[in-house]
Enzyme design. Structure first.
Site, PDB file in Angstrom:
ATOM      1  N   ASP A 128      41.031  57.411  47.169  1.00  0.00           N
ATOM      2  CA  ASP A 128      39.746  58.049  47.483  1.00  0.00           C
ATOM      3  C   ASP A 128      39.901  59.529  47.837  1.00  0.00           C
ATOM      4  O   ASP A 128      40.691  59.895  48.707  1.00  0.00           O
ATOM      5  CB  ASP A 128      39.134  57.295  48.669  1.00  0.00           C
ATOM      6  CG  ASP A 128      37.665  57.583  48.861  1.00  0.00           C
ATOM      7  OD1 ASP A 128      37.267  58.748  48.762  1.00  0.00           O
ATOM      8  OD2 ASP A 128      36.915  56.625  49.112  1.00  0.00           O
TER       9      ASP A 128
ATOM     10  N   SER B 102      34.319  60.130  45.619  1.00  0.00           N
ATOM     11  CA  SER B 102      34.101  58.724  45.937  1.00  0.00           C
ATOM     12  C   SER B 102      32.710  58.285  45.474  1.00  0.00           C
ATOM     13  O   SER B 102      32.410  58.362  44.293  1.00  0.00           O
ATOM     14  CB  SER B 102      34.319  58.498  47.444  1.00  0.00           C
ATOM     15  OG  SER B 102      34.503  57.138  47.739  1.00  0.00           O
TER      16      SER B 102
END
Length: 328
Positions: A207, A52
């Site tokens: 993510d 991320s």
């Protein structure tokens, strides 16, 4: 590899965890402290792993951008690189746009209910599909690796999660088919409920943080001497939280447990693990919303101060006796 075979310079992995806008700022402060303490350039890590916001920073290191340049851009210094300064000055808004009515992945939630996936991953599937605009991230990727290429560092892994199976996918790993950096980076950053999933090779990715805050355990089979884990979303000393921070603390506790298990696996494999995590002072600067851009300068300033002491303490901890590794 036995102790007599070790190189004069230890083999090192660098793992950068998730954490949103504020996590990226905090990570750059921590990398500055690490570089100063070790007199070591993080770009020289044998393997870079990013998740991320950590994937964003790992991609920058992997493309050859140094920590001092990252820090100058975060600070908005006059001598900073214009592309970096613009990137850090235009993060996502502190609140997501109104999401779509559809759930992100009911299948992911069902698999978690059946025990096939962790609860954190399954709950992410119940969040609505985000509508955030990741143009700022795609532009950064195109600056770092134009024409659909990958970064120059031969072992830069950016972790995303298959939104239907929950499988972690480290793009850039030799076992994963090559993809464009812009796709991998947007996938790793696709926070459920905030940004839409990214379709790559016919599959949807979100993510990497919904599977693990760092995915440090991906380095267990690599036989590295040392792994430095910079983890904005875990904390061994969180202190008391208030307001929205109390809700964020629940997620942080889960992620801290995941990271502890991953570090234990690395240690059991004979790798020295150095964890760098936020202190109570860092969390007070962050508040309860890790995407709040107005707090970025304060978070960076606090990180530069606290991580200096954290890195010093971690580096002076006793080093466990190395265990012989097999198969090397």
């Amino acid at each position: 590899m036995t102790t007599t075979d070790r190189r004069a310079t230890p083999s090192r992995g660098l793992v950068l965890g998730c954490g949103g806008t504020l996590g990226a700022a905090w990570t750059i402060g921590a990398l500055h402290s690490l570089q100063e303490a070790l007199r070591w350039d993080p770009r020289d890590a044998d393997i870079l792993v990013g998740t991320s916001a950590g994937a964003e920073v790992a991609a920058m290191l992997g493309s050859g951008i140094g920590v001092r340049d990252l820090l100058a851009a975060q600070l908005g210094s006059e001598d900073s690189r214009p592309e970096l300064a613009r990137h850090f000055a235009t993060p996502p808004r502190g609140v997501p746009p109104r999401p779509a009515a559809l759930l992100g992945s009911p299948r992911l939630a069902r698999r978690a209910l059946g025990g096939a996936l962790p609860a954190l991953t399954g709950l992410s599937g119940l969040l609505p599909r985000g509508r955030g605009d990741a143009t700022w991230l795609a532009a950064a990727a195109d600056f770092l690796a134009p024409d659909g290429k990958w970064v120059a560092h031969p072992a830069t892994w950016l972790v995303a999660t298959d939104l239907d199976t929950g499988r972690r996918t480290p793009f850039g790993h030799p076992d994963i088919p090559p993809v464009a950096l812009r796709d991998a980076l947007r996938a790793s950053w696709a926070v459920p409920g905030w940004f839409p999933p990214v379709r790559i090779g016919g599959r949807r990715y979100a993510d990497g943080g919904i599977s693990s805050p760092t995915s440090a355990d991906l380095l267990v089979p690599c036989g590295l001497d040392e792994v430095y884990v910079v983890a904005p979303m875990s904390s061994l000393t969180p202190g008391r939280r208030s307001g929205l921070g109390r809700a964020e603390a629940v997620l942080r506790r889960v992620m801290t447990r995941i990271l502890s298990a991953e570090c234990a696996a690395l240690s059991a494999a004979g790798t020295r693990v150095i964890r760098i995590e936020p202190t109570a002072a860092d969390l007070a600067a962050m508040g309860g919303n890790f995407m709040e851009p107005r707090r970025r300068p304060a978070v960076l300033e606090t990180s530069l101060r606290t991580t200096r002491a954290t890195v010093r303490d971690r580096l002076t901890e006793p080093v466990p006796s190395p265990r012989p590794r097999t198969g090397a």
